[in-house]
Design a protein around this motif. Structure first.
Motif, PDB file in Angstrom:
ATOM      1  N   GLY A 112       0.816  -1.199   0.000  1.00  0.00           N
ATOM      2  CA  GLY A 112       0.000   0.000   0.000  1.00  0.00           C
ATOM      3  C   GLY A 112       0.850   1.250   0.000  1.00  0.00           C
ATOM      4  N   ASP A 113       0.523   2.205   0.888  1.00  0.00           N
ATOM      5  CA  ASP A 113       1.179   3.508   0.880  1.00  0.00           C
ATOM      6  C   ASP A 113       2.363   3.611   1.829  1.00  0.00           C
ATOM      7  OD1 ASP A 113      -0.601   4.557  -0.999  1.00  0.00           O
ATOM      8  OD2 ASP A 113      -2.097   4.923   0.555  1.00  0.00           O
ATOM      9  N   ALA A 114       2.596   2.608   2.675  1.00  0.00           N
ATOM     10  CA  ALA A 114       3.696   2.653   3.624  1.00  0.00           C
ATOM     11  C   ALA A 114       4.110   1.231   3.980  1.00  0.00           C
ATOM     12  CB  ALA A 114       3.280   3.418   4.882  1.00  0.00           C
ATOM     13  N   PRO A 115       5.354   1.039   4.423  1.00  0.00           N
ATOM     14  CA  PRO A 115       5.791  -0.304   4.820  1.00  0.00           C
ATOM     15  C   PRO A 115       5.030  -0.778   6.057  1.00  0.00           C
ATOM     16  CG  PRO A 115       7.653   1.212   4.588  1.00  0.00           C
ATOM     17  CD  PRO A 115       6.414   2.037   4.579  1.00  0.00           C
ATOM     18  N   ALA A 116       5.045  -2.073   6.282  1.00  0.00           N
ATOM     19  CA  ALA A 116       4.437  -2.643   7.480  1.00  0.00           C
ATOM     20  C   ALA A 116       5.070  -2.016   8.723  1.00  0.00           C
ATOM     21  CB  ALA A 116       4.621  -4.156   7.495  1.00  0.00           C
ATOM     22  N   GLY A 117       4.240  -1.644   9.683  1.00  0.00           N
ATOM     23  CA  GLY A 117       4.733  -1.020  10.900  1.00  0.00           C
ATOM     24  C   GLY A 117       4.788   0.487  10.848  1.00  0.00           C
ATOM     25  N   PHE A 118       4.470   1.076   9.702  1.00  0.00           N
ATOM     26  CA  PHE A 118       4.463   2.524   9.535  1.00  0.00           C
ATOM     27  C   PHE A 118       3.058   2.995   9.179  1.00  0.00           C
ATOM     28  CE2 PHE A 118       8.902   1.580   8.951  1.00  0.00           C
ATOM     29  CZ  PHE A 118       9.591   2.712   9.354  1.00  0.00           C
ATOM     30  N   GLN A 119       2.826   4.273   9.364  1.00  0.00           N
ATOM     31  CA  GLN A 119       1.623   4.912   8.837  1.00  0.00           C
ATOM     32  C   GLN A 119       2.053   6.112   8.007  1.00  0.00           C
ATOM     33  OE1 GLN A 119       0.015   5.777  12.820  1.00  0.00           O
ATOM     34  NE2 GLN A 119       0.020   7.949  12.291  1.00  0.00           N
ATOM     35  N   VAL A 120       1.202   6.505   7.085  1.00  0.00           N
ATOM     36  CA  VAL A 120       1.510   7.669   6.260  1.00  0.00           C
ATOM     37  C   VAL A 120       1.478   8.913   7.142  1.00  0.00           C
ATOM     38  CG1 VAL A 120       0.783   9.078   4.305  1.00  0.00           C
ATOM     39  CG2 VAL A 120       0.592   6.590   4.192  1.00  0.00           C
ATOM     40  N   GLY A 121       2.568   9.667   7.145  1.00  0.00           N
ATOM     41  CA  GLY A 121       2.643  10.878   7.960  1.00  0.00           C
ATOM     42  C   GLY A 121       1.862  12.022   7.350  1.00  0.00           C
ATOM     43  N   VAL A 122       1.298  12.842   8.211  1.00  0.00           N
ATOM     44  CA  VAL A 122       0.558  14.019   7.752  1.00  0.00           C
ATOM     45  C   VAL A 122       1.522  15.171   7.475  1.00  0.00           C
ATOM     46  CG1 VAL A 122      -1.200  15.719   8.372  1.00  0.00           C
ATOM     47  CG2 VAL A 122      -1.509  13.313   8.992  1.00  0.00           C
ATOM     48  N   GLN A 123       2.521  15.329   8.332  1.00  0.00           N
ATOM     49  CA  GLN A 123       3.465  16.435   8.213  1.00  0.00           C
ATOM     50  C   GLN A 123       4.729  15.998   7.484  1.00  0.00           C
ATOM     51  OE1 GLN A 123       3.883  16.951  12.343  1.00  0.00           O
ATOM     52  NE2 GLN A 123       2.112  18.292  12.590  1.00  0.00           N
ATOM     53  N   THR A 124       5.282  16.897   6.709  1.00  0.00           N
ATOM     54  CA  THR A 124       6.563  16.666   6.057  1.00  0.00           C
ATOM     55  C   THR A 124       7.614  17.587   6.667  1.00  0.00           C
ATOM     56  OG1 THR A 124       6.154  18.297   4.312  1.00  0.00           O
ATOM     57  CG2 THR A 124       5.453  16.027   3.884  1.00  0.00           C
ATOM     58  N   ILE A 125       8.861  17.179   6.572  1.00  0.00           N
ATOM     59  CA  ILE A 125       9.972  18.035   6.979  1.00  0.00           C
ATOM     60  C   ILE A 125      10.618  18.653   5.745  1.00  0.00           C
ATOM     61  CG2 ILE A 125      12.224  18.084   8.116  1.00  0.00           C
ATOM     62  CD1 ILE A 125      11.205  16.022  10.056  1.00  0.00           C
ATOM     63  N   GLN A 126      10.936  17.814   4.753  1.00  0.00           N
ATOM     64  CA  GLN A 126      11.429  18.344   3.483  1.00  0.00           C
ATOM     65  C   GLN A 126      10.236  18.711   2.590  1.00  0.00           C
ATOM     66  OE1 GLN A 126      14.532  18.739   3.768  1.00  0.00           O
ATOM     67  NE2 GLN A 126      14.718  17.378   5.519  1.00  0.00           N
ATOM     68  N   PRO A 127      10.435  19.656   1.678  1.00  0.00           N
ATOM     69  CA  PRO A 127       9.352  19.961   0.743  1.00  0.00           C
ATOM     70  C   PRO A 127       8.992  18.716  -0.065  1.00  0.00           C
ATOM     71  CG  PRO A 127      11.101  21.608   0.603  1.00  0.00           C
ATOM     72  CD  PRO A 127      11.629  20.487   1.441  1.00  0.00           C
ATOM     73  N   PRO A 128       7.724  18.313  -0.088  1.00  0.00           N
ATOM     74  CA  PRO A 128       7.373  17.070  -0.780  1.00  0.00           C
ATOM     75  C   PRO A 128       7.432  17.160  -2.294  1.00  0.00           C
ATOM     76  CG  PRO A 128       5.404  18.143   0.074  1.00  0.00           C
ATOM     77  CD  PRO A 128       6.575  18.908   0.616  1.00  0.00           C
ATOM     78  N   ARG A 129       7.285  18.363  -2.830  1.00  0.00           N
ATOM     79  CA  ARG A 129       7.254  18.503  -4.291  1.00  0.00           C
ATOM     80  C   ARG A 129       8.341  19.477  -4.732  1.00  0.00           C
ATOM     81  NH1 ARG A 129       2.672  16.859  -7.612  1.00  0.00           N
ATOM     82  NH2 ARG A 129       1.476  16.653  -5.676  1.00  0.00           N
ATOM     83  N   THR A 130       8.935  19.185  -5.884  1.00  0.00           N
ATOM     84  CA  THR A 130      10.041  19.996  -6.366  1.00  0.00           C
ATOM     85  C   THR A 130      10.068  19.991  -7.890  1.00  0.00           C
ATOM     86  OG1 THR A 130      12.434  20.374  -6.143  1.00  0.00           O
ATOM     87  CG2 THR A 130      11.718  18.090  -6.343  1.00  0.00           C
ATOM     88  N   LEU A 131      10.985  20.774  -8.436  1.00  0.00           N
ATOM     89  CA  LEU A 131      11.264  20.790  -9.875  1.00  0.00           C
ATOM     90  C   LEU A 131      12.710  20.367 -10.067  1.00  0.00           C
ATOM     91  CD1 LEU A 131       9.536  24.164 -10.820  1.00  0.00           C
ATOM     92  CD2 LEU A 131       8.868  21.924 -11.694  1.00  0.00           C
ATOM     93  N   VAL A 132      12.938  19.392 -10.944  1.00  0.00           N
ATOM     94  CA  VAL A 132      14.275  18.863 -11.185  1.00  0.00           C
ATOM     95  C   VAL A 132      14.663  19.153 -12.626  1.00  0.00           C
ATOM     96  CG1 VAL A 132      15.749  16.830 -11.179  1.00  0.00           C
ATOM     97  CG2 VAL A 132      13.935  17.063  -9.460  1.00  0.00           C
ATOM     98  N   VAL A 133      15.737  19.910 -12.793  1.00  0.00           N
ATOM     99  CA  VAL A 133      16.204  20.317 -14.117  1.00  0.00           C
ATOM    100  C   VAL A 133      17.146  19.251 -14.671  1.00  0.00           C
ATOM    101  CG1 VAL A 133      17.437  22.089 -15.430  1.00  0.00           C
ATOM    102  CG2 VAL A 133      15.993  22.748 -13.480  1.00  0.00           C
ATOM    103  N   ASN A 134      16.863  18.803 -15.877  1.00  0.00           N
ATOM    104  CA  ASN A 134      17.711  17.843 -16.579  1.00  0.00           C
ATOM    105  C   ASN A 134      18.929  18.576 -17.138  1.00  0.00           C
ATOM    106  OD1 ASN A 134      18.831  15.873 -18.194  1.00  0.00           O
ATOM    107  ND2 ASN A 134      17.149  15.796 -19.659  1.00  0.00           N
TER     108      ASN A 134
END
Length: 335
Positions: A112-134
């Motif tokens: 599913g969305d996370a490994p066994a023993g984990f839950q999907v976190g609501v808060q992020t520490i790093q920015p979840p979305r970015t732009l990556v230049v080739n």
């Protein structure tokens, strides 16, 4: 699975040429200098993998544990029991994992969305979305993938007499960061923090501080970092004067050129609003709050929009975790 030293961690990482910079020993040393504790583990069976874990002390003797852009390697399930042990020893209320994986990338042992023993976190520490230049191809090809207006502004900045050069003036950079933070309403690190970043990464050729000037007057500065074939734009600042000379555009271009010269194939612009491309493109002209203002700038460099997988939270104290989640806000802060 004993804890390993920074030098042993570096030896382990030598097998992974494109490890994220937040999993390098130098990043751990940076965080250690500013209040975090660092623990590193390496597992060799059933396959080689490892993790650099950061611990932040909280009031009442508890802590939070964090694995930024890791673990490294495959078959991470072999790590969790040892990580659980050290987290419990340090009274961590939870472990947050933000893997170095993009949405859609496969990972062993994830149901599913996370490994066994984990839950999907609501808060992020790093920015979840970015732009990556080739960065593949020659400079003309890299520039051709940019928006026409961005190419124009890069050339305009050069035409208007802006000069970009390497600098080691961390006091000036910190001053420019404070000016930018006050103008754009975001938090900036101390001068000591930027000095530590530079002192750790620059001697290894993994960091450059670029300064934009007009007739000797500083207009802006940018700190770019690199590991393996990837580079990241983490910190950038601009003065309030001569903004019509577009120094920020020329700074980004010179950072891209620096990254290409050291062999990087990707340049991560690090942080845009967490929204789909359709929503971003429909709203960026009307919004300037949060990361929307920087998206308007960053989109012009032709990067691909990507979203990271995770975060995953492994909860050790549900009551304290729920309390922390309510009061911590949307982001702890990455830098």
């Amino acid at each position: 699975m004993p804890e390993v030293s920074a030098s042993e961690w570096d030896k382990f990482l030598s097998s992974y040429k494109d490890v994220h910079i937040l999993q390098t020993s130098n990043w751990g040393e940076l965080k250690k200098a500013f209040g975090w504790q660092v623990v590193r583990f390496v597992c060799t069976a059933p396959s080689q993998c490892g993790a650099q874990i950061l611990f932040r002390r909280l009031p009442f003797g508890i802590s939070l544990a964090y694995i930024p852009k890791g673990p490294v390697g495959k078959e991470w399930s072999a790590l969790w029991s040892e990580i659980d042990s050290v987290c419990l020893q340090r009274k961590a209320i939870f472990l947050k994992v933000e893997p170095d994986l993009w949405d859609g990338q496969a990972l062993d042992n994830v149901q599913g969305d996370a490994p066994a023993g984990f839950q999907v976190g609501v808060q992020t520490i790093q920015p979840p979305r970015t732009l990556v230049v080739n960065l593949d191809g020659d400079e003309a090809q890299v520039m051709a993938r940019m928006k026409q207006k961005t190419r124009y502004n890069i050339r305009l900045s050069h035409k208007k007499g802006v000069v970009v050069r390497p600098s080691a003036d961390l006091q000036l950079f910190s001053t420019l960061m404070r000016i930018t933070a006050e103008r754009d309403r975001f938090g900036a690190h101390s001068q000591a923090y930027y000095e530590k970043v530079y002192d750790l990464f620059h001697p290894r050729g993994e960091c450059e501080l670029l300064l934009a000037e007009y007739e000797g007057e500083p207009l802006g500065a940018l700190m770019v970092l690199a590991s393996g074939k990837r580079a990241w734009y983490f910190y950038g600042a601009s003065a309030n004067s001569h903004r019509e000379r577009m120094p920020s555009y020329l700074l980004q271009w010179e950072a891209i050129r620096w990254a290409r010269a050291r062999g990087c194939l990707e340049y991560d612009l690090w942080g845009v609003p967490d929204a789909t491309e359709e929503v971003l493109e429909a709203n960026f002209m009307a919004r300037s709050d949060g990361l929307w203002g920087v998206y308007r700038f960053k989109r012009g460099f032709g990067g691909q929009l990507r979203r990271s997988i995770g975060p995953w939270d492994r909860v050790y104290s549900p009551v304290m975790y729920n309390l922390y989640s309510r009061v911590a806000g949307a982001r702890v802060g990455f830098g």
